[in-house]
Write a protein that holds these residues in place. Structure first.
Motif, PDB file in Angstrom:
ATOM      1  N   MET A   1       0.846  -1.179   0.000  1.00  0.00           N
ATOM      2  CA  MET A   1       0.000   0.000   0.000  1.00  0.00           C
ATOM      3  C   MET A   1       0.896   1.248   0.000  1.00  0.00           C
ATOM      4  SD  MET A   1      -2.697   1.339   2.885  1.00  0.00           S
ATOM      5  CE  MET A   1      -4.316   1.243   2.179  1.00  0.00           C
ATOM      6  N   LYS A   2       0.510   2.202  -0.780  1.00  0.00           N
ATOM      7  CA  LYS A   2       1.223   3.471  -0.864  1.00  0.00           C
ATOM      8  C   LYS A   2       1.002   4.275   0.428  1.00  0.00           C
ATOM      9  CE  LYS A   2       1.595   7.271  -4.107  1.00  0.00           C
ATOM     10  NZ  LYS A   2       1.037   7.885  -5.307  1.00  0.00           N
ATOM     11  N   ASP A   3       2.010   5.060   0.812  1.00  0.00           N
ATOM     12  CA  ASP A   3       1.869   5.897   2.006  1.00  0.00           C
ATOM     13  C   ASP A   3       0.671   6.834   1.861  1.00  0.00           C
ATOM     14  OD1 ASP A   3       4.218   4.681   2.702  1.00  0.00           O
ATOM     15  OD2 ASP A   3       5.381   6.523   2.881  1.00  0.00           O
ATOM     16  N   LEU A   4      -0.011   7.051   2.957  1.00  0.00           N
ATOM     17  CA  LEU A   4      -1.104   8.024   2.988  1.00  0.00           C
ATOM     18  C   LEU A   4      -0.557   9.325   3.571  1.00  0.00           C
ATOM     19  CD1 LEU A   4      -3.920   5.775   4.469  1.00  0.00           C
ATOM     20  CD2 LEU A   4      -3.657   6.475   2.104  1.00  0.00           C
ATOM     21  N   ILE A   5      -0.785  10.418   2.878  1.00  0.00           N
ATOM     22  CA  ILE A   5      -0.316  11.722   3.341  1.00  0.00           C
ATOM     23  C   ILE A   5      -1.500  12.678   3.408  1.00  0.00           C
ATOM     24  CG2 ILE A   5       1.162  13.697   2.826  1.00  0.00           C
ATOM     25  CD1 ILE A   5       3.104  11.722   1.498  1.00  0.00           C
ATOM     26  N   TYR A   6      -1.644  13.315   4.565  1.00  0.00           N
ATOM     27  CA  TYR A   6      -2.725  14.279   4.770  1.00  0.00           C
ATOM     28  C   TYR A   6      -2.143  15.596   5.253  1.00  0.00           C
ATOM     29  CZ  TYR A   6      -5.478   9.987   4.752  1.00  0.00           C
ATOM     30  OH  TYR A   6      -6.034   8.778   4.413  1.00  0.00           O
ATOM     31  N   GLU A   7      -2.658  16.677   4.721  1.00  0.00           N
ATOM     32  CA  GLU A   7      -2.301  18.011   5.183  1.00  0.00           C
ATOM     33  C   GLU A   7      -3.598  18.708   5.586  1.00  0.00           C
ATOM     34  OE1 GLU A   7       0.250  20.283   2.631  1.00  0.00           O
ATOM     35  OE2 GLU A   7       1.491  18.543   2.188  1.00  0.00           O
ATOM     36  N   VAL A   8      -3.817  18.785   6.871  1.00  0.00           N
ATOM     37  CA  VAL A   8      -5.041  19.372   7.396  1.00  0.00           C
ATOM     38  C   VAL A   8      -4.764  20.850   7.693  1.00  0.00           C
ATOM     39  CG1 VAL A   8      -6.772  19.262   9.222  1.00  0.00           C
ATOM     40  CG2 VAL A   8      -5.736  17.153   8.342  1.00  0.00           C
ATOM     41  N   GLN A   9      -5.513  21.706   7.029  1.00  0.00           N
ATOM     42  CA  GLN A   9      -5.307  23.147   7.144  1.00  0.00           C
ATOM     43  C   GLN A   9      -6.098  23.701   8.319  1.00  0.00           C
ATOM     44  OE1 GLN A   9      -2.966  24.427   5.084  1.00  0.00           O
ATOM     45  NE2 GLN A   9      -2.828  22.394   4.182  1.00  0.00           N
ATOM     46  N   GLN A  10      -5.548  23.530   9.503  1.00  0.00           N
ATOM     47  CA  GLN A  10      -6.161  24.080  10.708  1.00  0.00           C
ATOM     48  C   GLN A  10      -5.096  24.197  11.780  1.00  0.00           C
ATOM     49  OE1 GLN A  10      -9.146  21.115  11.915  1.00  0.00           O
ATOM     50  NE2 GLN A  10      -7.934  20.721  13.728  1.00  0.00           N
ATOM     51  N   ASP A 113      -0.907  27.725   9.869  1.00  0.00           N
ATOM     52  CA  ASP A 113      -1.345  26.652  10.765  1.00  0.00           C
ATOM     53  C   ASP A 113      -1.658  25.423   9.934  1.00  0.00           C
ATOM     54  OD1 ASP A 113      -1.205  28.264  13.037  1.00  0.00           O
ATOM     55  OD2 ASP A 113      -3.261  28.951  12.818  1.00  0.00           O
ATOM     56  N   ARG A 114      -1.125  24.273  10.357  1.00  0.00           N
ATOM     57  CA  ARG A 114      -1.315  23.056   9.568  1.00  0.00           C
ATOM     58  C   ARG A 114      -0.922  21.842  10.391  1.00  0.00           C
ATOM     59  NH1 ARG A 114       2.198  20.900   4.463  1.00  0.00           N
ATOM     60  NH2 ARG A 114       3.841  20.865   6.000  1.00  0.00           N
ATOM     61  N   ILE A 115      -1.542  20.706  10.050  1.00  0.00           N
ATOM     62  CA  ILE A 115      -1.152  19.417  10.619  1.00  0.00           C
ATOM     63  C   ILE A 115      -0.806  18.498   9.455  1.00  0.00           C
ATOM     64  CG2 ILE A 115      -1.835  17.452  12.050  1.00  0.00           C
ATOM     65  CD1 ILE A 115      -4.010  19.356  13.250  1.00  0.00           C
ATOM     66  N   TYR A 116       0.427  18.042   9.421  1.00  0.00           N
ATOM     67  CA  TYR A 116       0.895  17.124   8.379  1.00  0.00           C
ATOM     68  C   TYR A 116       0.924  15.720   8.979  1.00  0.00           C
ATOM     69  CZ  TYR A 116       4.219  14.666   5.370  1.00  0.00           C
ATOM     70  OH  TYR A 116       4.833  13.740   4.554  1.00  0.00           O
ATOM     71  N   ILE A 117       0.347  14.756   8.267  1.00  0.00           N
ATOM     72  CA  ILE A 117       0.302  13.366   8.749  1.00  0.00           C
ATOM     73  C   ILE A 117       0.728  12.447   7.618  1.00  0.00           C
ATOM     74  CG2 ILE A 117      -1.140  11.542   9.749  1.00  0.00           C
ATOM     75  CD1 ILE A 117      -3.147  13.965  10.343  1.00  0.00           C
ATOM     76  N   ARG A 118       1.678  11.574   7.911  1.00  0.00           N
ATOM     77  CA  ARG A 118       2.101  10.559   6.940  1.00  0.00           C
ATOM     78  C   ARG A 118       1.962   9.195   7.604  1.00  0.00           C
ATOM     79  NH1 ARG A 118       8.028   9.724   4.214  1.00  0.00           N
ATOM     80  NH2 ARG A 118       7.422   7.972   2.937  1.00  0.00           N
ATOM     81  N   ILE A 119       1.263   8.296   6.920  1.00  0.00           N
ATOM     82  CA  ILE A 119       1.000   6.951   7.448  1.00  0.00           C
ATOM     83  C   ILE A 119       1.607   5.937   6.506  1.00  0.00           C
ATOM     84  CG2 ILE A 119      -0.790   5.305   8.127  1.00  0.00           C
ATOM     85  CD1 ILE A 119      -2.609   7.913   8.407  1.00  0.00           C
ATOM     86  N   LYS A 120       2.445   5.086   7.052  1.00  0.00           N
ATOM     87  CA  LYS A 120       3.106   4.055   6.247  1.00  0.00           C
ATOM     88  C   LYS A 120       2.762   2.685   6.815  1.00  0.00           C
ATOM     89  CE  LYS A 120       7.675   2.496   4.849  1.00  0.00           C
ATOM     90  NZ  LYS A 120       8.143   2.951   3.578  1.00  0.00           N
ATOM     91  N   VAL A 121       2.239   1.821   5.951  1.00  0.00           N
ATOM     92  CA  VAL A 121       1.946   0.448   6.353  1.00  0.00           C
ATOM     93  C   VAL A 121       3.261  -0.327   6.364  1.00  0.00           C
ATOM     94  CG1 VAL A 121       0.735  -1.678   5.762  1.00  0.00           C
ATOM     95  CG2 VAL A 121      -0.378   0.539   5.426  1.00  0.00           C
ATOM     96  N   ILE A 122       3.530  -1.006   7.460  1.00  0.00           N
ATOM     97  CA  ILE A 122       4.759  -1.802   7.600  1.00  0.00           C
ATOM     98  C   ILE A 122       4.451  -3.227   7.198  1.00  0.00           C
ATOM     99  CG2 ILE A 122       6.506  -2.624   9.193  1.00  0.00           C
ATOM    100  CD1 ILE A 122       6.222   0.032  10.620  1.00  0.00           C
ATOM    101  N   GLU A 123       5.216  -3.696   6.223  1.00  0.00           N
ATOM    102  CA  GLU A 123       4.946  -5.037   5.681  1.00  0.00           C
ATOM    103  C   GLU A 123       5.924  -6.050   6.196  1.00  0.00           C
ATOM    104  OE1 GLU A 123       3.475  -5.188   1.892  1.00  0.00           O
ATOM    105  OE2 GLU A 123       2.962  -3.069   1.828  1.00  0.00           O
TER     106      GLU A 123
END
Length: 123
Positions: A1-10, A113-123
């Motif tokens: 699975m590809k990494d999930l990246i979110y940038e929440v503008q708050q 103001d921002r929250i950066y989130i990167r999620i990586k599935v470990i295989e």
């Protein structure tokens, strides 16, 4: 699975302590951050088709617009910022936050103001 990246503008906000009430011999626990979490998860797109149920690594960067955010005690503790995101994404991106086997987080000042989130599935 590809990494999930979110940038929440708050502006990053911390997890608030639950409130406990006693009424008619029963105990009620209320999450005072619920409305803020609901607003937060509306910005999480794209969501995985299926909740992640294996081990994951998460990186979070909490960015504040003003320059004193990383050093001034008036801002939230990093652990409470982390807990807010982990609780909000449980049932939205992953099954349970106990799946996280690696966690990296920092709080700093930035252009906005921002929250950066990167999620990586470990295989």
């Amino acid at each position: 699975m590809k990494d999930l990246i979110y940038e929440v503008q708050q502006r990053p906000i911390p997890q608030k302590r639950p409130r406990v009430y006693h009424k008619n011999g029963r105990v009620w626990a209320v999450d005072p951050s619920k409305r803020q979490k609901d607003d937060f998860v509306k910005q999480i797109h794209p969501r995985p088709e299926k909740l992640i149920d294996g081990p994951i690594a998460v990186k979070m960067i909490f960015e504040y617009k003003d320059k004193t955010a990383g050093y001034c005690p008036k801002y939230a503790d990093l652990d409470n910022l982390i807990k807010f995101v982990l609780d909000a994404l449980t049932g939205i991106v992953w099954v349970d936050d106990k799946q996280i086997v690696k966690l990296e987080a920092e709080r700093k000042f930035w252009e906005k103001d921002r929250i950066y989130i990167r999620i990586k599935v470990i295989e």
